[in-house]
Design a protein around this motif. Sequence first.
Motif, PDB file in Angstrom:
ATOM      1  N   ASP A 327     132.273   4.802  -1.217  1.00  0.00           N
ATOM      2  CA  ASP A 327     133.246   3.838  -0.699  1.00  0.00           C
ATOM      3  C   ASP A 327     132.796   3.241   0.628  1.00  0.00           C
ATOM      4  O   ASP A 327     132.852   2.020   0.825  1.00  0.00           O
ATOM      5  CB  ASP A 327     134.616   4.498  -0.516  1.00  0.00           C
ATOM      6  CG  ASP A 327     135.415   4.588  -1.808  1.00  0.00           C
ATOM      7  OD1 ASP A 327     135.007   3.947  -2.794  1.00  0.00           O
ATOM      8  OD2 ASP A 327     136.438   5.291  -1.822  1.00  0.00           O
ATOM      9  N   ASP A 389     147.032  -6.457  -6.300  1.00  0.00           N
ATOM     10  CA  ASP A 389     147.127  -5.153  -6.959  1.00  0.00           C
ATOM     11  C   ASP A 389     148.156  -5.184  -8.089  1.00  0.00           C
ATOM     12  O   ASP A 389     148.020  -4.458  -9.073  1.00  0.00           O
ATOM     13  CB  ASP A 389     147.516  -4.090  -5.931  1.00  0.00           C
ATOM     14  CG  ASP A 389     147.609  -2.701  -6.532  1.00  0.00           C
ATOM     15  OD1 ASP A 389     146.568  -2.163  -6.949  1.00  0.00           O
ATOM     16  OD2 ASP A 389     148.737  -2.157  -6.594  1.00  0.00           O
ATOM     17  N   HIS A 392     146.593  -6.563 -11.424  1.00  0.00           N
ATOM     18  CA  HIS A 392     145.375  -5.920 -11.930  1.00  0.00           C
ATOM     19  C   HIS A 392     145.593  -5.436 -13.365  1.00  0.00           C
ATOM     20  O   HIS A 392     146.577  -4.755 -13.674  1.00  0.00           O
ATOM     21  CB  HIS A 392     144.986  -4.743 -11.039  1.00  0.00           C
ATOM     22  CG  HIS A 392     143.803  -3.982 -11.532  1.00  0.00           C
ATOM     23  ND1 HIS A 392     142.616  -4.592 -11.856  1.00  0.00           N
ATOM     24  CD2 HIS A 392     143.618  -2.652 -11.765  1.00  0.00           C
ATOM     25  CE1 HIS A 392     141.753  -3.690 -12.266  1.00  0.00           C
ATOM     26  NE2 HIS A 392     142.337  -2.498 -12.220  1.00  0.00           N
ATOM     27  N   SER A 425     142.429  -2.667   2.502  1.00  0.00           N
ATOM     28  CA  SER A 425     142.476  -1.339   1.892  1.00  0.00           C
ATOM     29  C   SER A 425     142.145  -0.263   2.906  1.00  0.00           C
ATOM     30  O   SER A 425     142.820   0.772   2.979  1.00  0.00           O
ATOM     31  CB  SER A 425     141.492  -1.271   0.721  1.00  0.00           C
ATOM     32  OG  SER A 425     141.873  -2.141  -0.313  1.00  0.00           O
ATOM     33  N   GLU A 439     152.157   5.825  -0.697  1.00  0.00           N
ATOM     34  CA  GLU A 439     151.971   4.691  -1.610  1.00  0.00           C
ATOM     35  C   GLU A 439     150.942   3.725  -1.059  1.00  0.00           C
ATOM     36  O   GLU A 439     150.133   3.158  -1.801  1.00  0.00           O
ATOM     37  CB  GLU A 439     153.318   3.975  -1.821  1.00  0.00           C
ATOM     38  CG  GLU A 439     153.314   2.947  -2.944  1.00  0.00           C
ATOM     39  CD  GLU A 439     152.901   1.562  -2.489  1.00  0.00           C
ATOM     40  OE1 GLU A 439     152.473   0.756  -3.345  1.00  0.00           O
ATOM     41  OE2 GLU A 439     152.993   1.283  -1.281  1.00  0.00           O
ATOM     42  N   GLU A 442     147.481   5.266  -1.612  1.00  0.00           N
ATOM     43  CA  GLU A 442     147.060   5.189  -3.011  1.00  0.00           C
ATOM     44  C   GLU A 442     146.692   3.763  -3.400  1.00  0.00           C
ATOM     45  O   GLU A 442     145.727   3.535  -4.133  1.00  0.00           O
ATOM     46  CB  GLU A 442     148.182   5.710  -3.914  1.00  0.00           C
ATOM     47  CG  GLU A 442     147.812   5.790  -5.391  1.00  0.00           C
ATOM     48  CD  GLU A 442     146.611   6.673  -5.652  1.00  0.00           C
ATOM     49  OE1 GLU A 442     145.815   6.347  -6.556  1.00  0.00           O
ATOM     50  OE2 GLU A 442     146.450   7.685  -4.925  1.00  0.00           O
ATOM     51  N   ARG A 443     147.461   2.785  -2.912  1.00  0.00           N
ATOM     52  CA  ARG A 443     147.139   1.397  -3.231  1.00  0.00           C
ATOM     53  C   ARG A 443     145.779   1.007  -2.664  1.00  0.00           C
ATOM     54  O   ARG A 443     144.995   0.311  -3.304  1.00  0.00           O
ATOM     55  CB  ARG A 443     148.215   0.458  -2.679  1.00  0.00           C
ATOM     56  CG  ARG A 443     148.035  -0.987  -3.133  1.00  0.00           C
ATOM     57  CD  ARG A 443     149.069  -1.896  -2.511  1.00  0.00           C
ATOM     58  NE  ARG A 443     148.891  -1.993  -1.071  1.00  0.00           N
ATOM     59  CZ  ARG A 443     149.850  -2.330  -0.219  1.00  0.00           C
ATOM     60  NH1 ARG A 443     151.066  -2.552  -0.661  1.00  0.00           N
ATOM     61  NH2 ARG A 443     149.598  -2.418   1.071  1.00  0.00           N
ATOM     62  N   LEU A 445     143.183   3.026  -2.072  1.00  0.00           N
ATOM     63  CA  LEU A 445     142.129   3.663  -2.863  1.00  0.00           C
ATOM     64  C   LEU A 445     141.971   2.981  -4.216  1.00  0.00           C
ATOM     65  O   LEU A 445     140.852   2.796  -4.705  1.00  0.00           O
ATOM     66  CB  LEU A 445     142.471   5.146  -3.059  1.00  0.00           C
ATOM     67  CG  LEU A 445     142.457   6.009  -1.784  1.00  0.00           C
ATOM     68  CD1 LEU A 445     142.976   7.401  -2.080  1.00  0.00           C
ATOM     69  CD2 LEU A 445     141.038   6.075  -1.202  1.00  0.00           C
ATOM     70  N   ARG A 446     143.089   2.598  -4.801  1.00  0.00           N
ATOM     71  CA  ARG A 446     143.047   1.921  -6.097  1.00  0.00           C
ATOM     72  C   ARG A 446     142.351   0.565  -5.974  1.00  0.00           C
ATOM     73  O   ARG A 446     141.560   0.163  -6.843  1.00  0.00           O
ATOM     74  CB  ARG A 446     144.478   1.757  -6.617  1.00  0.00           C
ATOM     75  CG  ARG A 446     144.592   1.200  -8.017  1.00  0.00           C
ATOM     76  CD  ARG A 446     145.998   1.323  -8.545  1.00  0.00           C
ATOM     77  NE  ARG A 446     146.981   0.628  -7.734  1.00  0.00           N
ATOM     78  CZ  ARG A 446     147.964   1.240  -7.061  1.00  0.00           C
ATOM     79  NH1 ARG A 446     148.086   2.554  -7.106  1.00  0.00           N
ATOM     80  NH2 ARG A 446     148.829   0.545  -6.353  1.00  0.00           N
ATOM     81  N   THR A 447     142.628  -0.147  -4.900  1.00  0.00           N
ATOM     82  CA  THR A 447     142.004  -1.453  -4.690  1.00  0.00           C
ATOM     83  C   THR A 447     140.512  -1.324  -4.476  1.00  0.00           C
ATOM     84  O   THR A 447     139.716  -2.108  -5.031  1.00  0.00           O
ATOM     85  CB  THR A 447     142.649  -2.163  -3.481  1.00  0.00           C
ATOM     86  OG1 THR A 447     144.048  -2.350  -3.750  1.00  0.00           O
ATOM     87  CG2 THR A 447     142.015  -3.512  -3.228  1.00  0.00           C
ATOM     88  N   ALA A 449     138.559   1.032  -5.618  1.00  0.00           N
ATOM     89  CA  ALA A 449     137.943   1.367  -6.922  1.00  0.00           C
ATOM     90  C   ALA A 449     137.849   0.132  -7.797  1.00  0.00           C
ATOM     91  O   ALA A 449     136.842  -0.097  -8.480  1.00  0.00           O
ATOM     92  CB  ALA A 449     138.767   2.459  -7.599  1.00  0.00           C
ATOM     93  N   ARG A 450     138.885  -0.694  -7.777  1.00  0.00           N
ATOM     94  CA  ARG A 450     138.883  -1.923  -8.604  1.00  0.00           C
ATOM     95  C   ARG A 450     137.804  -2.906  -8.128  1.00  0.00           C
ATOM     96  O   ARG A 450     137.061  -3.454  -8.943  1.00  0.00           O
ATOM     97  CB  ARG A 450     140.252  -2.586  -8.522  1.00  0.00           C
ATOM     98  CG  ARG A 450     140.302  -3.984  -9.096  1.00  0.00           C
ATOM     99  CD  ARG A 450     141.727  -4.474  -9.239  1.00  0.00           C
ATOM    100  NE  ARG A 450     142.487  -4.452  -8.003  1.00  0.00           N
ATOM    101  CZ  ARG A 450     142.464  -5.425  -7.089  1.00  0.00           C
ATOM    102  NH1 ARG A 450     141.683  -6.496  -7.274  1.00  0.00           N
ATOM    103  NH2 ARG A 450     143.210  -5.361  -6.000  1.00  0.00           N
TER     104      ARG A 450
END
Length: 457
Positions: A327, A389, A392, A425, A439, A442-443, A445-447, A449-450
């Motif tokens: 990352d 997000d 997605h 992020s 939240e 997590e958003r 980390l999700r972004t 990864a995307r």
Amino acid sequence: MTGGQRHTKPLDVHLIAVRDGTAGTEVLLSRRAGDVYAAGCWHLPSGHLDGPWEDIVTALVRETREETGVVVDPADVRAAVTVHHRSPAGGARVGVFFEVRRWHGTPQVMEPQVCDAMGWFAIDELPEPMVAYCRAGLDAYRADARMGVHFQEPGDPIAYDPAIDRLVLVADHPGAPDDAVRAFAEQAVGRITRWTDVSWAREESRVWRARGAEGGTWYVKIHQNDRFHQREVAALRSWVPGLGAAAPRLVAADADLRAVVLTEVGGRFLHGATYPPERQRRIFHRIGQLAAAIHTSAPARPAGGTLPLGKLERHLDGARPHLTPGDEEFIRTVAEKAAGLPAAGVVPTHGDFQLRNLRWDEDADALYVIDFERSEDGPAVRDFVRLSDAWHGRPDLLAAVMNGYGRAFTPGEETRLTVLSVLDSVSGISYGAAHGDPELVERGLRTLARLRAAQRP
């Protein structure tokens, strides 16, 4: 004691029977009639204790049955508020008000010699005339107070008059703001009878829903710092009014308190809400339209400004414990590419345009946006960073947003969106970890990864 005789007062009990009606919460009232005190005025079912052998709960159950015909189980009686009252004639008493939400039977007039009407009324639209003492108890109840003092003066009317409101709440409820904020809000909108803390579950969030004595709902917000206060007030005074009913209106602001009073908007938050796919597409189309309205609420200005790279190292320090392998290298690579991007034109931006700040009213088919404390001029694509997000994995929702917005992103905006999303992020992970917002972590980390997946060959 200051005198030779102990002061005693009558004790009476009052029933606040509550139900959910078509107009919201409703309360049962009866109209006094005949040769009684305050004839012609509305009042709660109430009465006195029969003697020293009767406790207040037993008295309430008995008076309720005698006056309304309904049977209340003592186990369903809840303490609501106590009011120390003095009438215009000088007589004082203590009234204990009880809330009841369950009973057996249908309320009806059982004592026609002293009562000529009975009915349900919206608690925010109480009838007139109403006994001032009873109204004081209901106003204290609506304010979630446990105790109130209602000492009337000689010459005061028996019926409630908002211009001669003697109720003083005894403050002890943790759900209300401090005295200075309450005073500021009431100077702006009149006396507030109910405060509800609607803050996010983190220390810096301080927002209350305030309901007025004469109806009306407002939101009172305390900003966590001067910068957020100045940004939100500036936006609400300049370009936000151009959004019309889609945004709240600024009623009052106090820079010393960092407080604002805002009008209410309808709907419920889109964050966590679920709708059928066709409805989702309609909502996202409206989101695109709202974004366009924000970005055209003031003329665009020439290109200028730089990407927010200055705080990257500090945010990385806070986010690093939560990052996955690779990352940080990805983040630094994107940041290096950002240095070569040309400056972009700037427009008004919301700054935190995401589902947590968007409300949808299904019945009115209306979309609303709130929370302008991160508003500032910037590139238009800034407002799609946190929203991206939400679409997605749903190209139909992206298409709906773009159709509503009226155009697709340019290649330069696509690149800038990626850069801003990476930086946001990192800052979100750092801030969320430090301020108890899982939240947000997590958003972020999700972004990441995307975006990393999208960069792979």
